[in-house]
Design a protein around this motif. Structure first.
Motif, PDB file in Angstrom:
ATOM      1  N   VAL A   1       0.654  -3.806   3.550  1.00  0.00           N
ATOM      2  CA  VAL A   1       0.837  -2.360   3.385  1.00  0.00           C
ATOM      3  C   VAL A   1       2.203  -1.922   3.897  1.00  0.00           C
ATOM      4  O   VAL A   1       2.898  -1.113   3.258  1.00  0.00           O
ATOM      5  CB  VAL A   1      -0.303  -1.591   4.103  1.00  0.00           C
ATOM      6  N   GLY A   2       2.628  -2.463   5.029  1.00  0.00           N
ATOM      7  CA  GLY A   2       3.944  -2.121   5.569  1.00  0.00           C
ATOM      8  C   GLY A   2       5.074  -2.490   4.631  1.00  0.00           C
ATOM      9  O   GLY A   2       6.021  -1.721   4.429  1.00  0.00           O
ATOM     10  N   VAL A   3       4.968  -3.652   4.033  1.00  0.00           N
ATOM     11  CA  VAL A   3       6.020  -4.099   3.115  1.00  0.00           C
ATOM     12  C   VAL A   3       6.029  -3.252   1.849  1.00  0.00           C
ATOM     13  O   VAL A   3       7.089  -2.882   1.341  1.00  0.00           O
ATOM     14  CB  VAL A   3       5.841  -5.602   2.806  1.00  0.00           C
ATOM     15  N   VAL A   4       4.853  -2.929   1.330  1.00  0.00           N
ATOM     16  CA  VAL A   4       4.789  -2.078   0.136  1.00  0.00           C
ATOM     17  C   VAL A   4       5.400  -0.709   0.436  1.00  0.00           C
ATOM     18  O   VAL A   4       6.145  -0.157  -0.384  1.00  0.00           O
ATOM     19  CB  VAL A   4       3.335  -1.958  -0.370  1.00  0.00           C
ATOM     20  N   LEU A   5       5.135  -0.162   1.618  1.00  0.00           N
ATOM     21  CA  LEU A   5       5.748   1.114   1.995  1.00  0.00           C
ATOM     22  C   LEU A   5       7.264   1.001   2.082  1.00  0.00           C
ATOM     23  O   LEU A   5       7.986   1.915   1.667  1.00  0.00           O
ATOM     24  CB  LEU A   5       5.173   1.606   3.330  1.00  0.00           C
ATOM     25  N   CYS A   6       7.767  -0.105   2.619  1.00  0.00           N
ATOM     26  CA  CYS A   6       9.218  -0.305   2.689  1.00  0.00           C
ATOM     27  C   CYS A   6       9.830  -0.369   1.293  1.00  0.00           C
ATOM     28  O   CYS A   6      10.913   0.166   1.058  1.00  0.00           O
ATOM     29  CB  CYS A   6       9.552  -1.583   3.460  1.00  0.00           C
ATOM     30  N   VAL A   7       9.148  -1.019   0.375  1.00  0.00           N
ATOM     31  CA  VAL A   7       9.656  -1.110  -0.996  1.00  0.00           C
ATOM     32  C   VAL A   7       9.667   0.276  -1.637  1.00  0.00           C
ATOM     33  O   VAL A   7      10.630   0.650  -2.313  1.00  0.00           O
ATOM     34  CB  VAL A   7       8.820  -2.115  -1.823  1.00  0.00           C
TER      35      VAL A   7
END
Length: 170
Positions: A91-97
């Protein structure tokens, strides 16, 4: 749980954490912090880690269930701490993207004449800031994908261990 499963899960989560850090660092202003070679090496490591997780699942018969609704349930029945760790990384990585935006239209290139975006052979001159933004965006997308593969690998290994234990109990 046998040591090989613990090591595989640990390596998967460690590499997911490293790639997540690389993704987060692409959001910092200025020049790219993570060298492209390191980012693409992390991406390349996703293939053997995910492949070996698939082999573990294949050996226990889980991969035959991928097409059905049972596969997400198998991943859901992994340890809660593992689901939380893998889920928060994903989820954190998707938010960063999402925060970082879509990549530039073209591959960033630097020549003696300046900075360019190569869009299928059409070189478009850009500023240094746009060039660096394109470099960071490319790194962000590659390492976001790698983070997801590493996180799913950890869940797959735990699911394979659970399936193996259930097979031994019957």
């Amino acid at each position: 749980m046998p040591a090989s499963y613990k090591v595989h899960i640990g390596v998967s989560l460690f590499l997911a954490g490293l790639t997540a850090i690389a993704v987060i660092l692409t959001l910092l202003p200025g020049s790219p912090v993570v060298p492209a070679a390191a980012a693409f090496t992390l991406f390349g490591l996703a293939f053997p880690v995910f492949g070996s997780a698939m082999l573990r699942c294949y050996r226990t018969g889980i991969l035959t269930l991928i097409q059905g609704p049972q596969f997400p349930l198998l991943l859901w029945h992994t340890p809660r701490w593992l689901r939380a760790a893998a889920g928060s990384l994903a989820v954190g990585v998707v938010l960063c993207v999402v925060v970082g935006g879509v990549p530039a239209s073209g591959q960033p290139e630097r020549t003696a004449g300046g900075y360019y975006l190569n869009n299928h052979g059409d070189l478009q001159p850009v500023s240094r800031a746009t060039y660096e933004s394109a470099l960071k965006s490319r790194t962000r997308w590659f390492d976001a994908g790698a983070t997801l593969f590493f996180a799913v690998s950890a869940l797959m290994v735990a699911a394979a261990h659970r399936a193996e234990e259930e097979a031994l109990d019957t």
